[in-house]
Write a protein that holds these residues in place. Structure first.
Motif, PDB file in Angstrom:
ATOM      1  N   GLU A 298       0.876   6.308  11.381  1.00  0.00           N
ATOM      2  CA  GLU A 298       0.475   7.135  10.239  1.00  0.00           C
ATOM      3  C   GLU A 298       1.485   7.007   9.105  1.00  0.00           C
ATOM      4  O   GLU A 298       2.595   6.493   9.294  1.00  0.00           O
ATOM      5  CB  GLU A 298       0.289   8.597  10.656  1.00  0.00           C
ATOM      6  CG  GLU A 298       1.524   9.264  11.223  1.00  0.00           C
ATOM      7  CD  GLU A 298       1.282  10.730  11.605  1.00  0.00           C
ATOM      8  OE1 GLU A 298       0.243  11.049  12.193  1.00  0.00           O
ATOM      9  OE2 GLU A 298       2.170  11.542  11.291  1.00  0.00           O
ATOM     10  N   THR A 299       1.059   7.454   7.917  1.00  0.00           N
ATOM     11  CA  THR A 299       1.926   7.323   6.743  1.00  0.00           C
ATOM     12  C   THR A 299       3.110   8.274   6.877  1.00  0.00           C
ATOM     13  O   THR A 299       2.988   9.369   7.418  1.00  0.00           O
ATOM     14  CB  THR A 299       1.173   7.648   5.435  1.00  0.00           C
ATOM     15  OG1 THR A 299       0.714   9.010   5.492  1.00  0.00           O
ATOM     16  CG2 THR A 299      -0.033   6.726   5.241  1.00  0.00           C
ATOM     17  N   ASN A 300       4.250   7.810   6.361  1.00  0.00           N
ATOM     18  CA  ASN A 300       5.463   8.626   6.436  1.00  0.00           C
ATOM     19  C   ASN A 300       6.380   8.233   5.281  1.00  0.00           C
ATOM     20  O   ASN A 300       7.490   7.780   5.485  1.00  0.00           O
ATOM     21  CB  ASN A 300       6.151   8.378   7.788  1.00  0.00           C
ATOM     22  CG  ASN A 300       7.385   9.228   7.967  1.00  0.00           C
ATOM     23  OD1 ASN A 300       7.426  10.379   7.521  1.00  0.00           O
ATOM     24  ND2 ASN A 300       8.410   8.660   8.582  1.00  0.00           N
ATOM     25  N   GLY A 301       5.857   8.354   4.056  1.00  0.00           N
ATOM     26  CA  GLY A 301       6.682   7.997   2.905  1.00  0.00           C
ATOM     27  C   GLY A 301       5.824   7.464   1.777  1.00  0.00           C
ATOM     28  O   GLY A 301       4.584   7.431   1.881  1.00  0.00           O
TER      29      GLY A 301
ATOM     30  N   ARG B 214       2.446  11.370   0.534  1.00  0.00           N
ATOM     31  CA  ARG B 214       1.773  12.186   1.548  1.00  0.00           C
ATOM     32  C   ARG B 214       1.958  11.543   2.913  1.00  0.00           C
ATOM     33  O   ARG B 214       1.725  10.354   3.079  1.00  0.00           O
ATOM     34  CB  ARG B 214       0.296  12.309   1.229  1.00  0.00           C
ATOM     35  CG  ARG B 214      -0.379  13.426   2.000  1.00  0.00           C
ATOM     36  CD  ARG B 214      -1.750  13.740   1.470  1.00  0.00           C
ATOM     37  NE  ARG B 214      -2.753  12.797   1.935  1.00  0.00           N
ATOM     38  CZ  ARG B 214      -3.959  12.691   1.396  1.00  0.00           C
ATOM     39  NH1 ARG B 214      -4.292  13.425   0.347  1.00  0.00           N
ATOM     40  NH2 ARG B 214      -4.816  11.840   1.887  1.00  0.00           N
ATOM     41  N   SER B 215       2.385  12.343   3.831  1.00  0.00           N
ATOM     42  CA  SER B 215       2.585  11.843   5.191  1.00  0.00           C
ATOM     43  C   SER B 215       1.434  12.287   6.070  1.00  0.00           C
ATOM     44  O   SER B 215       0.695  13.215   5.735  1.00  0.00           O
ATOM     45  CB  SER B 215       3.893  12.391   5.755  1.00  0.00           C
ATOM     46  OG  SER B 215       4.962  11.854   5.003  1.00  0.00           O
ATOM     47  N   GLY B 216       1.271  11.600   7.189  1.00  0.00           N
ATOM     48  CA  GLY B 216       0.312  12.045   8.203  1.00  0.00           C
ATOM     49  C   GLY B 216      -1.074  11.436   8.105  1.00  0.00           C
ATOM     50  O   GLY B 216      -1.959  11.804   8.881  1.00  0.00           O
TER      51      GLY B 216
ATOM     52  N   ARG C 203       0.882  -1.169   0.000  1.00  0.00           N
ATOM     53  CA  ARG C 203       0.000   0.000   0.000  1.00  0.00           C
ATOM     54  C   ARG C 203       0.916   1.214   0.000  1.00  0.00           C
ATOM     55  O   ARG C 203       1.834   1.311   0.833  1.00  0.00           O
ATOM     56  CB  ARG C 203      -0.823   0.046   1.287  1.00  0.00           C
ATOM     57  CG  ARG C 203      -2.046  -0.839   1.294  1.00  0.00           C
ATOM     58  CD  ARG C 203      -3.283   0.014   1.564  1.00  0.00           C
ATOM     59  NE  ARG C 203      -4.463  -0.755   1.921  1.00  0.00           N
ATOM     60  CZ  ARG C 203      -5.290  -1.282   1.036  1.00  0.00           C
ATOM     61  NH1 ARG C 203      -5.053  -1.216  -0.257  1.00  0.00           N
ATOM     62  NH2 ARG C 203      -6.383  -1.906   1.448  1.00  0.00           N
ATOM     63  N   SER C 204       0.653   2.120  -0.960  1.00  0.00           N
ATOM     64  CA  SER C 204       1.455   3.344  -0.993  1.00  0.00           C
ATOM     65  C   SER C 204       0.559   4.539  -0.698  1.00  0.00           C
ATOM     66  O   SER C 204      -0.670   4.439  -0.729  1.00  0.00           O
ATOM     67  CB  SER C 204       2.163   3.476  -2.340  1.00  0.00           C
ATOM     68  OG  SER C 204       1.223   3.453  -3.381  1.00  0.00           O
ATOM     69  N   SER C 205       1.206   5.659  -0.441  1.00  0.00           N
ATOM     70  CA  SER C 205       0.439   6.834   0.003  1.00  0.00           C
ATOM     71  C   SER C 205      -0.013   7.681  -1.177  1.00  0.00           C
ATOM     72  O   SER C 205       0.444   7.504  -2.309  1.00  0.00           O
ATOM     73  CB  SER C 205       1.301   7.667   0.957  1.00  0.00           C
ATOM     74  OG  SER C 205       2.389   8.232   0.271  1.00  0.00           O
ATOM     75  N   ALA C 206      -0.884   8.622  -0.908  1.00  0.00           N
ATOM     76  CA  ALA C 206      -1.405   9.527  -1.928  1.00  0.00           C
ATOM     77  C   ALA C 206      -0.242  10.218  -2.632  1.00  0.00           C
ATOM     78  O   ALA C 206       0.716  10.635  -1.991  1.00  0.00           O
ATOM     79  CB  ALA C 206      -2.313  10.559  -1.272  1.00  0.00           C
ATOM     80  N   GLY C 207      -0.335  10.290  -3.952  1.00  0.00           N
ATOM     81  CA  GLY C 207       0.682  11.014  -4.713  1.00  0.00           C
ATOM     82  C   GLY C 207       1.829  10.154  -5.209  1.00  0.00           C
ATOM     83  O   GLY C 207       2.570  10.559  -6.110  1.00  0.00           O
TER      84      GLY C 207
END
Ligand code: AMP
Ligand code: GLY
Length: 416
Positions: free
Chosen positions: A370-373, A340-342, A330-334
């Protein structure tokens, strides 16, 4: 045994987990580590390579494991400095790690040792690159240096080649360096891993990495959106051919060239109609392939790496189960353009019969993850068949959610 693992991503989380589960009693440390890793290993707070070596010396570390590659080629090199101080290191010397750090060095090594690979020309500037491409598309352009996995472009046409040349050779996005113009190889890709100890080696379970961001292998390249590992990924005959034509000549070549090597080596292969050909070497395990492979490696990884770092390949310490392992990222937004972090992650506690490895996560002040990368986490499940492992992994992945999350829905479902 006191072991320090260098790195902070999902690969290192998987390696450290395997060390915790090793029969050998371990005291684990990590640099730079992460909040998730800190639950398994003590984080070492030092600043840079020299102070890390000093810290290892003072704390009588028995084994240093290079999870990621960057420290292998920084300064005098992680393994070189460890050797000076008498600290066993699982990871190659700086001069050997050029196999990953310099594409041109790797290509010359392959040619010198008759290891099947695509034809290539080294270039200094845009004009030389255009002449080397000579209108033949598709073509592959590779920046000759570490570029965080972003230094390679498979260009279908002149427009995309010109765009890459502009960014890399004119704007110098990755700094100074040469460029390799390489023949475009066609076929399914396979990542093969081996543990190398001087002139001996042990081949691990192979894997396939899904590098494109979107389903159907579309969209931009990423660090890897998922991976599948199984001995059944390649037939016995093909594995023997890979061993005889690629793995063994590489290990023999390292010895012939006087390049010291104790550590994992990663062969990025293309299975072309003319047989397996090597696309690239990495001087470490793959990420996210490591997360897929580790759960199906049994035995004592800690003792295996410790013995290997001292020059003793103890293959009996490990065993490789049959069946399949599927890793979903799973990767973050963008991602991959940005990240996107947080975004708060929920559902870790609901996952059953699967492993979760953290990559870009952190604990916030409220104690939530929370996401951080970019690549945030991976969920890995196993099964007797590929279909079974894929279904189980996706069932568990659904439980781990956060705003803006991205995943592919077709990992492990095609190209077999
Ligand atoms: P690398 O960073 O060298 O792993 O390359 C990234 C990706 O580019 C590989 O996983 C392949 O999908 C693709 N690639 C690299 N070299 C070639 C080649 N010679 N022919 C076709 N595709 C390639
Ligand atoms: N998964 C590709 C790599 O680790 O380089």
């Amino acid at each position: 045994m006191k072991i320090l693992v260098v790195g902070k991503g999902g690969r290192e989380h998987a390696l450290i987990t395997a060390m915790v589960e090793s029969e050998t009693e371990t005291e684990l440390y990590s640099f730079p580590g992460s909040d998730a890793i800190s639950e398994l290993a003590q984080i070492v707070n030092v600043d840079g390579l020299e102070s890390l070596i000093e810290w290892m010396k003072q704390n009588e570390i028995d084994l240093c494991v290079a999870g990621e590659e960057s420290y292998l080629v920084k300064g005098e090199g992680l393994a070189n400095l460890c050797e000076k101080e008498g600290i066993p290191c699982w990871g190659p010397h700086k001069q050997s790690a050029q196999l990953e750090a310099s594409k041109e060095f790797a290509k010359e090594f392959m040619l010198r040792h008759d290891i099947p690979t695509g034809a290539a020309t080294g270039c200094d500037n845009v004009d030389e690159a255009r002449a080397a491409i000579n209108g033949a598309y598709p073509t592959v352009l590779k920046f000759d240096g570490l570029a965080a996995g972003k230094g390679v472009a498979v260009c279908a046409d002149e427009a995309s080649a010109e765009e890459f040349l502009q960014e890399v050779m004119v704007e110098r996005k990755f700094g100074a360096g040469r460029l390799l113009v390489e023949e475009c190889l066609i076929g399914p890709e396979v990542s093969v891993f081996a543990a190398v100890v001087d002139d001996k080696y042990l081949v691990f379970t192979p894997a396939r990495d899904y590098k494109r961001a979107l389903d159907g292998d579309l969209g931009p390249n990423t660090g890897g959106m998922g991976a599948v590992a199984s001995r059944q990924l390649v037939t016995k005959e093909l594995m023997e051919q890979i061993d005889a034509e690629i793995v063994k000549p590489t290990v023999d070549g390292l010895v012939k060239d006087g390049l010291p090597y104790r550590g994992f080596i990663y062969f990025g292969l293309m299975i072309t109609e003319a047989g397996p050909k090597i696309i690239e070497y990495n001087c470490r395990f793959g990420d996210p392939e490591c997360q897929a492979v580790m759960p199906i490696v049994g035995g004592d990884l800690a003792a295996f790496c410790a013995a290997g770092a001292k020059g003793d390949l103890q293959s009996d310490l490990l065993n490789f189960s049959d069946g399949w392992s599927v890793c979903l990222v799973r990767s973050s937004a963008g991602y991959p353009e940005s990240s996107r972090s947080g975004d708060v992650i929920s559902g870790f506690d609901k996952v059953e019969n699967a492993r979760v490895y953290h990559a870009g996560t952190m604990k916030n002040d409220a104690g939530e993850w929370e996401t951080n990368g970019g690549r945030v986490l991976a969920v890995v499940a196993g099964g007797d068949s590929r279909e079974d492992a894929v279904a189980k992994a996706y069932e568990q992945l659904e439980k781990v959610t956060f705003d803006g999350m991205q995943s592919r829905s077709d990992i492990g479902t095609f190209n077999f």
